[in-house]
Design a protein around this motif. Structure first.
Motif, PDB file in Angstrom:
ATOM      1  N   GLN A  62       0.802  -1.220   0.000  1.00 30.94           N
ATOM      2  CA  GLN A  62       0.000   0.000   0.000  1.00 30.94           C
ATOM      3  C   GLN A  62       0.840   1.278   0.000  1.00 30.94           C
ATOM      4  OE1 GLN A  62      -2.797  -0.243   3.270  1.00 30.94           O
ATOM      5  NE2 GLN A  62      -4.291  -1.359   2.037  1.00 30.94           N
ATOM      6  N   LYS A  63       2.016   1.234   0.656  1.00 30.65           N
ATOM      7  CA  LYS A  63       2.730   2.486   0.893  1.00 30.65           C
ATOM      8  C   LYS A  63       4.199   2.499   0.481  1.00 30.65           C
ATOM      9  CE  LYS A  63      -0.034   3.123   5.109  1.00 30.65           C
ATOM     10  NZ  LYS A  63       0.035   3.266   6.581  1.00 30.65           N
ATOM     11  N   GLU A  64       4.824   1.328   0.347  1.00 36.46           N
ATOM     12  CA  GLU A  64       6.284   1.324   0.320  1.00 36.46           C
ATOM     13  C   GLU A  64       6.919   0.879  -1.000  1.00 36.46           C
ATOM     14  OE1 GLU A  64       7.317  -1.127   3.639  1.00 36.46           O
ATOM     15  OE2 GLU A  64       6.542   0.293   5.126  1.00 36.46           O
ATOM     16  N   MET A  65       6.150   0.354  -1.937  1.00 34.80           N
ATOM     17  CA  MET A  65       6.761  -0.198  -3.147  1.00 34.80           C
ATOM     18  C   MET A  65       7.127   0.893  -4.150  1.00 34.80           C
ATOM     19  SD  MET A  65       5.077  -3.931  -3.894  1.00 34.80           S
ATOM     20  CE  MET A  65       3.816  -3.318  -4.966  1.00 34.80           C
ATOM     21  N   TYR A  66       8.271   0.695  -4.805  1.00 35.48           N
ATOM     22  CA  TYR A  66       8.677   1.533  -5.933  1.00 35.48           C
ATOM     23  C   TYR A  66       8.107   0.887  -7.198  1.00 35.48           C
ATOM     24  CZ  TYR A  66      11.995   4.340  -3.212  1.00 35.48           C
ATOM     25  OH  TYR A  66      12.576   5.218  -2.324  1.00 35.48           O
ATOM     26  N   TYR A 114       9.965   2.370  -0.033  1.00 36.19           N
ATOM     27  CA  TYR A 114       9.830   3.809   0.208  1.00 36.19           C
ATOM     28  C   TYR A 114       9.255   3.996   1.607  1.00 36.19           C
ATOM     29  CZ  TYR A 114       8.970   8.752  -0.589  1.00 36.19           C
ATOM     30  OH  TYR A 114       8.996  10.129  -0.499  1.00 36.19           O
ATOM     31  N   GLU A 115      10.141   4.047   2.606  1.00 34.41           N
ATOM     32  CA  GLU A 115       9.699   4.287   3.970  1.00 34.41           C
ATOM     33  C   GLU A 115      10.560   5.372   4.600  1.00 34.41           C
ATOM     34  OE1 GLU A 115      10.000   0.761   6.336  1.00 34.41           O
ATOM     35  OE2 GLU A 115      11.893   0.154   5.466  1.00 34.41           O
ATOM     36  N   ARG A 116      10.163   5.841   5.761  1.00 32.79           N
ATOM     37  CA  ARG A 116      10.882   6.942   6.398  1.00 32.79           C
ATOM     38  C   ARG A 116      12.261   6.482   6.840  1.00 32.79           C
ATOM     39  NH1 ARG A 116      11.378   8.958  11.577  1.00 32.79           N
ATOM     40  NH2 ARG A 116       9.982   7.359  12.406  1.00 32.79           N
ATOM     41  N   PRO A 117      13.326   7.089   6.301  1.00 32.55           N
ATOM     42  CA  PRO A 117      14.679   6.674   6.698  1.00 32.55           C
ATOM     43  C   PRO A 117      14.924   6.953   8.177  1.00 32.55           C
ATOM     44  CG  PRO A 117      14.732   8.012   4.698  1.00 32.55           C
ATOM     45  CD  PRO A 117      13.366   8.148   5.274  1.00 32.55           C
TER      46      PRO A 117
END
Length: 421
Positions: A62-66, A114-117
Motif C-alpha cells: 500500500q505504501k512502500e513499493m517503488y 519507500y519508507e521513512r529513513p
C-alpha cells in the motif's frame, strides 16, 4: 549543483565496506554448512507478483513499493522483499522437480522500500534471506531459526531474543479471522483509516498497526493460539520441542503476526535487547508459507524462510560495541630509492601479487621516509627496500614490521624466499 545520494540510500566506502565483506563471507560459509545454495533474482519484477504474494492490505504494497510503468506499459516494481521472487524462480525453473529435496536457497541482495529513513533503515537496503521449499517437517522450521541465530552468535551478538507464534493452518486462520472481526468491529471507527480498510479484508494486519498499538482493543484482542486446531497445535509444539533440543530459548508471543500475508503456522522474530539499539528491536523475521507456491501459480508445496537486514545487523554490532576481526593490512610494501629501483619494483609488485600476496608500492615519487609512513598507514606486515646498491648486488632488504628484523633476499628468487618468511 550539489548532487548527493538519494534520500534513504548510502555509499558504502572503503573503511566500512570491509565489515560488509566480512559478514557476507560469514553468511556464505554458514550457508555452505547448512547446504543452502545461492539464488540471484532480478532487481525488478512484475508488480502482480507482490500483490498476489505479499498481500494488497500490507504496508509494503500500500505504501512502500517503488512501482512504475515501463516503456511497454507493464507495471514493474523494484524488489521490496526476497521471498516472492525466490518462489517465482522456484516455480519458473521447475526446481520442485529436482532430485534433491527440499530445495534450500539463500539470497543476499538489495531491496527497495519507500519508507521513512531512520537509524539502520534505508530505502535501499541489503537483505540476507533463506528459503526451504518442499518440506512440512517442523524440524526444518527449527533449522531455519537456528541458521539465523548461528550467524548472529558467530558474529559475537549476545543480547538476543527469539519470539515465536503460530498462525495455524487455513482452518485455524479463518476461525481467528472471524474472532478478530467480531472483536474490533464495534469500535473500528476509533482506529486509523488503514485499520478500517483492513477489518474485512485482512483483520490480522490490524494487530500489526503502529498507529493504534496502544488502543485498549489491541491489548484485549483474542490470541490466535486459542484458535489453533489440533493439527496446528501439535505442529507448533513440535517446533518448540526442536528449538529446545537446539538450546535456543524462545518466548511465545500470541500477538506476533508478521507484516506479510503469506505466513502460515510458524512465525518468528529475532530481537536485540542491547541498550541503545532503538525502539524497533527486530533484527530478523520469518515464518512458514505453505500456500504461497500455489498462490503464485506453482504446485502445492510448503515452504519456510527468513530475511534479515545487513544494515540492522551492523547497528546491533555497534550497539553491543563488537569489533569484527577484519583482516586488514597488506603483506608487503615496496620502498624504492632511485629511478632504476623504482622501475624494478613495478615487476616485483606484480610478481608478488601473482603469487597470491597483497602488495603495494609508491606511485607519488615520495621520499623514503614518506614511503615508510605510507607502509605504516597500509599496515604492511613487511617492507621491501630496494635501492641502486641493492640492485647491483642482486638483493633486496625485507623488514618485518612487527619485530624489526631485517633480511637480505636474492632478487632472482625473491618470491620463493618471501613465501618462507
Amino acid at each position: 549543483m550539489n548532487i548527493k545520494a538519494p534520500r534513504g540510500t548510502q555509499d558504502i566506502v572503503p573503511g566500512q565496506v570491509e565489515k560488509w565483506q566480512f559478514i557476507e563471507e560469514k553468511i556464505r560459509d554458514l550457508c555452505r554448512m547448512y547446504q543452502y545454495k545461492e539464488i540471484r533474482t532480478p532487481i525488478f519484477e512484475q508488480t502482480e507478483l507482490f500483490l498476489r504474494s505479499v498481500g494488497d492490505t500490507t504496508d509494503i504494497v500500500q505504501k512502500e513499493m517503488y512501482t512504475f510503468a515501463d516503456r511497454g506499459g507493464r507495471s514493474i516494481t523494484l524488489r521490496p522483499e526476497g521471498t516472492a521472487p525466490t518462489v517465482r524462480s522456484f516455480i519458473e525453473n521447475k526446481m520442485y522437480a529436482n532430485i534433491n529435496q527440499p530445495v534450500k536457497l539463500y539470497y543476499l541482495e538489495p531491496m527497495f522500500r519507500y519508507e521513512r529513513p531512520q537509524a539502520g533503515r534505508y530505502r535501499q537496503f541489503v537483505q540476507f534471506g533463506v528459503e526451504a521449499l518442499g518440506s512440512a517437517d517442523p524440524a526444518i522450521d527449527a533449522e531455519v531459526i537456528s541458521l539465523a541465530m548461528s550467524l548472529y552468535k558467530d558474529l559475537g551478538l549476545k543480547k538476543l531474543k527469539v519470539v515465536i507464534n503460530s498462525l495455524g493452518d487455513k482452518e485455524s486462520r479463518q476461525a481467528y479471522r472471524n474472532a478478530l472481526i467480531d472483536h474490533f468491529k464495534p469500535q473500528i471507527h476509533e482506529f486509523c483509516s488503514d485499520c478500517q480498510n483492513r477489518l474485512e479484508k485482512n483483520p490480522l494486519r490490524i494487530l500489526d498497526c503502529k498507529k493504534d498499538r496502544d488502543h485498549q482493543l489491541m491489548k484485549s484482542a483474542p490470541a490466535i493460539i486459542d484458535y489453533l486446531n489440533e493439527e496446528s497445535r501439535k505442529y507448533f509444539e513440535k517446533v518448540q520441542q526442536h528449538l529446545q533440543a537446539l538450546n535456543i530459548p524462545i518466548e511465545v508471543d500470541p500477538n506476533l503476526v508478521r507484516g506479510l500475508d503469506y505466513y502460515t503456522h510458524t512465525a518468528f522474530e529475532i530481537m536485540s535487547d542491547a541498550e541503545g539499539f532503538g525502539a524497533n528491536s527486530t533484527l530478523c523475521g520469518g515464518g512458514r508459507y505453505n500456500g504461497l507456491v500455489e498462490e503464485i501459480g506453482g504446485p502445492e508445496i510448503p515452504g519456510i524462510g527468513f530475511a534479515l537486514s545487513i544494515e540492522r545487523l551492523l547497528a546491533a554490532l555497534e550497539a553491543e560495541m563488537i569489533e569484527l576481526p577484519l583482516n586488514e593490512g597488506i603483506d608487503c610494501f615496496f620502498v624504492s630509492l632511485g629511478d632504476e629501483a623504482k622501475d624494478y619494483t613495478v615487476r616485483l609488485v606484480h610478481t608478488l601479487r601473482q603469487a597470491g600476496y597483497s602488495a603495494e608500492r609508491d606511485y607519488l615519487d615520495r621520499k623514503v621516509k614518506a614511503q615508510f609512513k605510507a607502509a605504516d598507514r597500509l599496515q604492511a606486515k613487511y617492507v621491501a627496500i630496494l635501492g641502486e646498491d641493492e640492485l647491483k648486488r642482486n638483493i633486496i632488504n625485507v623488514k618485518n614490521m612487527a619485530t624489526g628484523d631485517q633480511k637480505e633476499l636474492a632478487l632472482d628468487s625473491f618470491v620463493e624466499q618471501f613465501k618462507r618468511l
